[in-house]
Motif scaffolding. Structure first.
Motif, PDB file in Angstrom:
ATOM      1  N   LEU A 248       0.858  -1.182   0.000  1.00  0.00           N
ATOM      2  CA  LEU A 248       0.000   0.000   0.000  1.00  0.00           C
ATOM      3  C   LEU A 248       0.897   1.236   0.000  1.00  0.00           C
ATOM      4  CD1 LEU A 248      -2.869   1.276   0.269  1.00  0.00           C
ATOM      5  CD2 LEU A 248      -2.504   1.251   2.754  1.00  0.00           C
ATOM      6  N   SER A 249       0.627   2.187  -0.912  1.00  0.00           N
ATOM      7  CA  SER A 249       1.435   3.404  -1.013  1.00  0.00           C
ATOM      8  C   SER A 249       0.536   4.630  -1.013  1.00  0.00           C
ATOM      9  CB  SER A 249       2.283   3.402  -2.298  1.00  0.00           C
ATOM     10  OG  SER A 249       3.256   2.392  -2.258  1.00  0.00           O
ATOM     11  N   LEU A 250       0.922   5.628  -0.227  1.00  0.00           N
ATOM     12  CA  LEU A 250       0.279   6.939  -0.218  1.00  0.00           C
ATOM     13  C   LEU A 250       1.282   7.940  -0.782  1.00  0.00           C
ATOM     14  CD1 LEU A 250      -1.313   6.834   3.350  1.00  0.00           C
ATOM     15  CD2 LEU A 250      -2.399   6.231   1.173  1.00  0.00           C
ATOM     16  N   ILE A 251       0.870   8.721  -1.762  1.00  0.00           N
ATOM     17  CA  ILE A 251       1.782   9.599  -2.501  1.00  0.00           C
ATOM     18  C   ILE A 251       1.261  11.029  -2.438  1.00  0.00           C
ATOM     19  CG2 ILE A 251       2.882  10.031  -4.736  1.00  0.00           C
ATOM     20  CD1 ILE A 251       2.165   7.036  -5.378  1.00  0.00           C
ATOM     21  N   ASP A 276      -2.262  10.678  -4.183  1.00  0.00           N
ATOM     22  CA  ASP A 276      -2.572   9.427  -4.865  1.00  0.00           C
ATOM     23  C   ASP A 276      -2.486   8.284  -3.860  1.00  0.00           C
ATOM     24  OD1 ASP A 276      -2.452  11.072  -7.097  1.00  0.00           O
ATOM     25  OD2 ASP A 276      -0.494  10.338  -7.738  1.00  0.00           O
ATOM     26  N   VAL A 277      -3.154   7.184  -4.184  1.00  0.00           N
ATOM     27  CA  VAL A 277      -3.040   5.972  -3.375  1.00  0.00           C
ATOM     28  C   VAL A 277      -2.967   4.776  -4.309  1.00  0.00           C
ATOM     29  CG1 VAL A 277      -5.558   5.738  -3.128  1.00  0.00           C
ATOM     30  CG2 VAL A 277      -4.034   4.630  -1.475  1.00  0.00           C
ATOM     31  N   ARG A 278      -2.105   3.819  -3.970  1.00  0.00           N
ATOM     32  CA  ARG A 278      -1.955   2.581  -4.732  1.00  0.00           C
ATOM     33  C   ARG A 278      -1.925   1.416  -3.750  1.00  0.00           C
ATOM     34  NH1 ARG A 278      -0.042   3.007  -9.962  1.00  0.00           N
ATOM     35  NH2 ARG A 278       0.863   0.913  -9.798  1.00  0.00           N
ATOM     36  N   GLY A 279      -2.718   0.395  -4.018  1.00  0.00           N
ATOM     37  CA  GLY A 279      -2.742  -0.785  -3.163  1.00  0.00           C
ATOM     38  C   GLY A 279      -2.910  -2.037  -4.000  1.00  0.00           C
ATOM     39  N   LEU A 288      -1.531  -7.550  -9.047  1.00  0.00           N
ATOM     40  CA  LEU A 288      -2.762  -6.790  -9.247  1.00  0.00           C
ATOM     41  C   LEU A 288      -2.703  -5.546  -8.361  1.00  0.00           C
ATOM     42  CD1 LEU A 288      -5.582  -6.617 -10.568  1.00  0.00           C
ATOM     43  CD2 LEU A 288      -6.477  -7.784  -8.529  1.00  0.00           C
ATOM     44  N   THR A 289      -2.901  -4.375  -8.962  1.00  0.00           N
ATOM     45  CA  THR A 289      -2.820  -3.114  -8.233  1.00  0.00           C
ATOM     46  C   THR A 289      -4.036  -2.252  -8.561  1.00  0.00           C
ATOM     47  OG1 THR A 289      -0.397  -3.127  -8.292  1.00  0.00           O
ATOM     48  CG2 THR A 289      -1.466  -1.029  -7.827  1.00  0.00           C
ATOM     49  N   ALA A 290      -4.679  -1.751  -7.525  1.00  0.00           N
ATOM     50  CA  ALA A 290      -5.750  -0.764  -7.688  1.00  0.00           C
ATOM     51  C   ALA A 290      -5.192   0.599  -7.298  1.00  0.00           C
ATOM     52  CB  ALA A 290      -6.949  -1.121  -6.808  1.00  0.00           C
ATOM     53  N   PHE A 291      -5.610   1.650  -8.017  1.00  0.00           N
ATOM     54  CA  PHE A 291      -5.072   2.970  -7.730  1.00  0.00           C
ATOM     55  C   PHE A 291      -6.151   4.038  -7.871  1.00  0.00           C
ATOM     56  CE2 PHE A 291      -4.392   2.299 -12.283  1.00  0.00           C
ATOM     57  CZ  PHE A 291      -4.901   3.477 -12.826  1.00  0.00           C
ATOM     58  N   CYS A 292      -5.897   5.131  -7.192  1.00  0.00           N
ATOM     59  CA  CYS A 292      -6.699   6.337  -7.343  1.00  0.00           C
ATOM     60  C   CYS A 292      -5.734   7.515  -7.409  1.00  0.00           C
ATOM     61  CB  CYS A 292      -7.683   6.527  -6.190  1.00  0.00           C
ATOM     62  SG  CYS A 292      -8.659   8.051  -6.306  1.00  0.00           S
ATOM     63  N   LYS A 293      -5.742   8.218  -8.525  1.00  0.00           N
ATOM     64  CA  LYS A 293      -4.899   9.389  -8.705  1.00  0.00           C
ATOM     65  C   LYS A 293      -5.717  10.655  -8.458  1.00  0.00           C
ATOM     66  CE  LYS A 293      -1.935   7.147 -12.159  1.00  0.00           C
ATOM     67  NZ  LYS A 293      -1.376   7.235 -13.530  1.00  0.00           N
ATOM     68  N   PRO A 322      -4.905  16.270 -14.367  1.00  0.00           N
ATOM     69  CA  PRO A 322      -5.969  15.307 -14.691  1.00  0.00           C
ATOM     70  C   PRO A 322      -6.918  15.132 -13.508  1.00  0.00           C
ATOM     71  CG  PRO A 322      -3.840  14.477 -15.392  1.00  0.00           C
ATOM     72  CD  PRO A 322      -3.567  15.706 -14.575  1.00  0.00           C
ATOM     73  N   PRO A 323      -8.191  14.888 -13.770  1.00  0.00           N
ATOM     74  CA  PRO A 323      -9.160  14.730 -12.677  1.00  0.00           C
ATOM     75  C   PRO A 323      -8.935  13.436 -11.914  1.00  0.00           C
ATOM     76  CG  PRO A 323     -10.179  14.189 -14.766  1.00  0.00           C
ATOM     77  CD  PRO A 323      -8.811  14.727 -15.089  1.00  0.00           C
ATOM     78  N   ARG A 324      -9.743  13.249 -10.859  1.00  0.00           N
ATOM     79  CA  ARG A 324      -9.665  12.017 -10.081  1.00  0.00           C
ATOM     80  C   ARG A 324      -9.840  10.809 -11.010  1.00  0.00           C
ATOM     81  NH1 ARG A 324     -13.989  12.568  -7.121  1.00  0.00           N
ATOM     82  NH2 ARG A 324     -12.985  13.699  -5.420  1.00  0.00           N
ATOM     83  N   THR A 325      -8.913   9.859 -10.885  1.00  0.00           N
ATOM     84  CA  THR A 325      -8.898   8.716 -11.792  1.00  0.00           C
ATOM     85  C   THR A 325      -8.735   7.429 -11.003  1.00  0.00           C
ATOM     86  OG1 THR A 325      -7.840  10.089 -13.500  1.00  0.00           O
ATOM     87  CG2 THR A 325      -7.786   7.704 -13.819  1.00  0.00           C
ATOM     88  N   PHE A 326      -9.597   6.464 -11.289  1.00  0.00           N
ATOM     89  CA  PHE A 326      -9.498   5.144 -10.680  1.00  0.00           C
ATOM     90  C   PHE A 326      -9.036   4.147 -11.738  1.00  0.00           C
ATOM     91  CE2 PHE A 326     -12.762   7.415  -8.343  1.00  0.00           C
ATOM     92  CZ  PHE A 326     -12.405   7.191  -7.018  1.00  0.00           C
ATOM     93  N   GLY A 327      -8.349   3.094 -11.302  1.00  0.00           N
ATOM     94  CA  GLY A 327      -7.927   2.098 -12.270  1.00  0.00           C
ATOM     95  C   GLY A 327      -7.392   0.840 -11.631  1.00  0.00           C
TER      96      GLY A 327
END
Length: 336
Positions: A248-251, A276-279, A288-293, A322-327
């Motif tokens: 889990l990363s908080l950026i 941003d957050v990546r987990g 497998l990584t889920a992220f929200c920028k 760029p706007p809030r992005t999920f992926g």
């Protein structure tokens, strides 16, 4: 005939052969290390620029052609002195010089919208002094560097008086002073923190008039796109359970406000925080990584093109983050 002409098109054929010789030597004196060297260069730039189009009519012709040769030779030195009393501490000072050739501007130049056919070479003298430290068997490291850059004949992007074309022009000299810090912490085996903070003061050393109907810049003005403060922080948690490795990363990123260009200093870019957050996890070769920028959906201005209308009103074309992005990201490692 005019009916066969395009609005404007231009091409350039450029040949730039370069000859260079690199030299480098290192002398160790106890716990000191002196490194000296440099690069001798000889450059020749032959440019053949041709243009045609209706936009050239104000100059009395619909065609344009220019051949130009630039020759430059010189020596760029690099000297550093380092002191390492042990593996945990390093202090150093450094001087280096850099040089960059100019070139043609591929835009039309007419009495209605005058531009510069070409821009000249620029050079930098870079001075640094810093320390690199390591503590607690590498669990804590701190690097601090102070620098000064003397930038000669700095090229900046300028817009012509019509607002249609951008080109490079040499605005004079600038001086950039700053301090860079970098911190790494690993308080727990599964937790790391990386932080970088930079303070910078980048100023023009002379007055500069772009001659495009826009306000001139004055000595002491901050260079466009050069924020006083930038920062980044990354907090990462990583563990391993056999072949299963969750993370889990908080950026966080921050950029303070700075002028978007020399002529419109009151119109700023920057001044925003991005989170941003990546987990995710790795399972063997699969990941497998889920992220929200941009979690907060911040509309930060990253650049701005500004134009002044004939009535004095200033229009700005702003570029935003760029706007809030999920992926989701799926990966596979072929490494054995």
């Amino acid at each position: 005939t005019l009916s066969n002409l395009t609005l404007f098109e231009q091409s350039a054929h450029i040949k730039a052969p370069e000859s260079a010789v690199f030299m480098d030597t290192t002398i160790k004196l106890g716990k000191f290390k002196l490194t000296a060297g440099g690069r001798y260069y000889h450059n020749v730039v032959d440019s053949d620029v041709n243009g045609r189009g209706l936009l050239l009519l104000p100059s009395g012709s619909t065609e344009f052609s220019e051949q130009k040769r630039e020759v430059a030779s010189g020596f760029n030195p690099k000297v550093s002195l380092a002191w390492r009393p042990d593996k945990r501490f390093l202090a150093y000072t450094l001087f280096s010089r850099g040089y960059r050739l100019g070139g043609p501007n591929l835009v039309p130049s007419t009495p209605v919208s005058p531009t510069k056919r070409s821009y000249g070479a620029d050079s930098v003298d870079n001075y640094e002094i810093g320390v690199k430290t390591s503590w607690f068997r590498g669990r804590l490291t701190l690097d601090v560097t102070g620098y000064r850059i003397d930038w000669t004949n700095i090229p900046l992007i300028v817009t012509d008086s019509s607002g249609l074309f951008k080109y490079l022009d040499n605005a004079g000299d600038a001086r950039i002073k700053g301090i860079e810090t970098s911190l790494f912490m690993k308080p727990l085996p599964y937790l790391t923190l990386r932080t970088a903070v930079t303070w910078s003061d980048a100023r023009l050393l002379n007055d500069y008039d772009p001659n495009n109907g826009r306000p001139p810049a004055q000595a002491g003005d901050r260079l466009p796109g050069a924020p006083e403060w930038t920062a980044s922080n990354v907090l990462t948690g990583l563990s391993n359970f056999g072949n299963f490795a969750p993370s889990l990363s908080l950026i966080h990123r921050y950029e303070s406000k700075s002028p978007s260009n020399l002529s419109f200093k009151e119109i700023k870019k920057g001044g925003y925080n991005l989170f941003d957050v990546r987990g995710g996890f790795k399972l063997g070769e699969f990941g497998l990584t889920a992220f929200c920028k941009n979690i907060a959906d911040e509309r930060g201005v990253t650049a701005s093109n500004n134009y002044e209308r004939t009535d004095g009103e200033i229009l700005s074309l702003k570029y935003i983050t760029p706007p809030r992005t999920f992926g989701l990201e799926l990966s596979y490692s072929f490494e054995q």
